[in-house]
Design a protein around this motif. Structure first.
Motif, PDB file in Angstrom:
ATOM      1  N   GLU A   1       0.830  -1.201   0.000  1.00  0.00           N
ATOM      2  CA  GLU A   1       0.000   0.000   0.000  1.00  0.00           C
ATOM      3  C   GLU A   1       0.867   1.255   0.000  1.00  0.00           C
ATOM      4  O   GLU A   1       0.615   2.207  -0.762  1.00  0.00           O
ATOM      5  N   MET A   2       1.894   1.270   0.816  1.00  0.00           N
ATOM      6  CA  MET A   2       2.776   2.437   0.905  1.00  0.00           C
ATOM      7  C   MET A   2       3.531   2.649  -0.404  1.00  0.00           C
ATOM      8  O   MET A   2       3.683   3.778  -0.876  1.00  0.00           O
TER       9      MET A   2
ATOM     10  N   VAL B   1       2.676   1.658  -3.527  1.00  0.00           N
ATOM     11  CA  VAL B   1       1.781   2.068  -4.610  1.00  0.00           C
ATOM     12  C   VAL B   1       1.367   3.523  -4.445  1.00  0.00           C
ATOM     13  O   VAL B   1       1.376   4.309  -5.404  1.00  0.00           O
ATOM     14  N   THR B   2       1.004   3.908  -3.226  1.00  0.00           N
ATOM     15  CA  THR B   2       0.594   5.287  -2.980  1.00  0.00           C
ATOM     16  C   THR B   2       1.756   6.247  -3.214  1.00  0.00           C
ATOM     17  O   THR B   2       1.583   7.306  -3.829  1.00  0.00           O
ATOM     18  N   GLY B   3       2.922   5.873  -2.742  1.00  0.00           N
ATOM     19  CA  GLY B   3       4.082   6.748  -2.895  1.00  0.00           C
ATOM     20  C   GLY B   3       4.519   6.917  -4.333  1.00  0.00           C
ATOM     21  O   GLY B   3       5.168   7.914  -4.685  1.00  0.00           O
TER      22      GLY B   3
ATOM     23  N   ARG C   1       2.584   7.305  -6.928  1.00  0.00           N
ATOM     24  CA  ARG C   1       1.702   8.183  -7.698  1.00  0.00           C
ATOM     25  C   ARG C   1       2.290   9.581  -7.736  1.00  0.00           C
ATOM     26  O   ARG C   1       2.516  10.200  -6.697  1.00  0.00           O
TER      27      ARG C   1
ATOM     28  N   ASP D   1       0.401  12.298  -5.849  1.00  0.00           N
ATOM     29  CA  ASP D   1       0.532  12.232  -4.396  1.00  0.00           C
ATOM     30  C   ASP D   1       1.888  12.757  -3.947  1.00  0.00           C
ATOM     31  O   ASP D   1       2.017  13.424  -2.932  1.00  0.00           O
TER      32      ASP D   1
ATOM     33  N   ASP E   1      -4.400  11.964   7.027  1.00  0.00           N
ATOM     34  CA  ASP E   1      -4.649  10.690   6.342  1.00  0.00           C
ATOM     35  C   ASP E   1      -3.453  10.264   5.514  1.00  0.00           C
ATOM     36  O   ASP E   1      -3.088   9.082   5.479  1.00  0.00           O
ATOM     37  N   ARG E   2      -2.851  11.236   4.820  1.00  0.00           N
ATOM     38  CA  ARG E   2      -1.681  10.917   4.005  1.00  0.00           C
ATOM     39  C   ARG E   2      -0.515  10.456   4.878  1.00  0.00           C
ATOM     40  O   ARG E   2       0.162   9.472   4.575  1.00  0.00           O
TER      41      ARG E   2
ATOM     42  N   THR F   1      -0.851   6.939   6.046  1.00  0.00           N
ATOM     43  CA  THR F   1      -0.531   5.937   5.026  1.00  0.00           C
ATOM     44  C   THR F   1       0.946   5.561   5.055  1.00  0.00           C
ATOM     45  O   THR F   1       1.313   4.406   4.815  1.00  0.00           O
TER      46      THR F   1
END
Length: 297
Positions: free
Chosen positions: A197-198, A200-202, A204, A207, A253-254, A257
């Motif tokens: 999760e970390m 994939v989010t990072g 982007r 983001d 929230d960010r 994550t």
């Protein structure tokens, strides 16, 4: 008669070398120390050159070199230097294994481990360098699967793979414990999912560009000072630590994550295994900031 012409019986060689006569006879039968001649009664006799050959065989066997290699040396099919170098390398491997075993036993004594824990610890600690690296690589490959190498944060994968080629020659109980804990951590599916999760989010771009600059040290300082996240003092700290106009709930929230104590522990364990100084913990301070941001939106 000169010394070169002196002949010895097996009994005399045994007295001269301290070896058992049966051992000398066995080596003679094996062709390692063939007799120079035989007496009129049929007894084996050995000259000084054969006696020197026996000394060499004795020394090599004392070093635990196998009979086939001893034969190759005394027959000059291979050099003594080459055999010594190969045997030294083998002993290096054995010594490292013994040191790891000793470190495991020390760790077991320190942790008061059970029999099952001892078995697991020994199996993990004695894995080869390639096997240890494969465990870490499988975990990192899953976390960063499909993420381009030049994506934001993708370079972190290289650091996450940084296992040493071998455990230290004399690993400390802490290093053995760290490797065992690390191996257990990366096998935990919940931890693997969290890292994925970390990653994939990072990765982007939007983001990564949206991340504001905030004073992370302020959270650590407030935590150490005993300031409650929902207090008025915390609101004042946020005013100084967070830029104006920021959506504090979205920021919290960010940050949540990318804040995980187990991930921070992963880096701490790598530092221990690689013999590097541990980085000061950042997660407790970040968690304080997250709580303060949500308390003062």
């Amino acid at each position: 008669m000169t010394d070169r012409d002196t002949l010895f019986t097996i009994g005399q060689l045994a007295q001269r070398t301290g070896l058992d006569a049966r051992t000398i006879r066995f080596w003679s039968d094996a062709g390692l120390v063939p007799p120079t001649t035989r007496s009129a009664a049929g007894y084996r006799l050995y000259d000084t050159e054969a006696a020197a050959r026996l000394d060499l065989v004795h020394t090599l066997r004392e070093l635990d070199i196998d009979l086939a290699t001893v034969r190759a040396v005394v027959d000059r099919q291979t050099s003594l230097a080459a055999v010594a170098a190969a045997h030294a390398r083998a002993l290096d491997v054995e010594i490292r294994a013994l040191r790891v075993r000793r470190a495991v036993l020390r760790s077991v004594a320190h942790r008061n481990s059970t029999t099952e824990e001892l078995r697991i610890m020994h199996e993990l600690a004695t894995l080869s360098a390639a096997e240890r690296q494969r465990i870490i690589d499988d975990f990192v490959d899953e976390a960063f699967a499909g993420i381009e190498p030049d994506a934001p944060g993708a370079h972190i994968a290289d650091g996450m793979r940084s296992m040493p080629a071998t455990l230290p020659d004399d690993p400390s109980p802490e290093q053995v414990d760290a490797w065992i804990e690390l191996a257990e951590l990366v096998r935990d599916q919940g931890f693997r999912d969290r890292c994925r999760e970390m990653a994939v989010t990072g990765a982007r771009a939007e983001d990564a560009q949206a991340a504001p600059e905030i004073d992370m040290a302020a959270g650590t300082a407030a935590l150490e000072a005993g300031i409650a996240p929902d207090s008025a003092a915390a609101a004042d700290i946020l005013t100084r630590a967070v830029p104006d106009g920021i959506d504090r709930i979205a920021l919290a929230d960010r940050m949540a994550t990318f804040t995980d104590g187990r991930v921070e522990r992963y880096w701490s364990l790598l530092a221990i295994i690689n013999g590097r100084p541990a980085r000061p913990p950042m997660v407790p301070g970040a968690e304080w900031l997250i709580a303060a941001l949500r308390a003062h939106p």
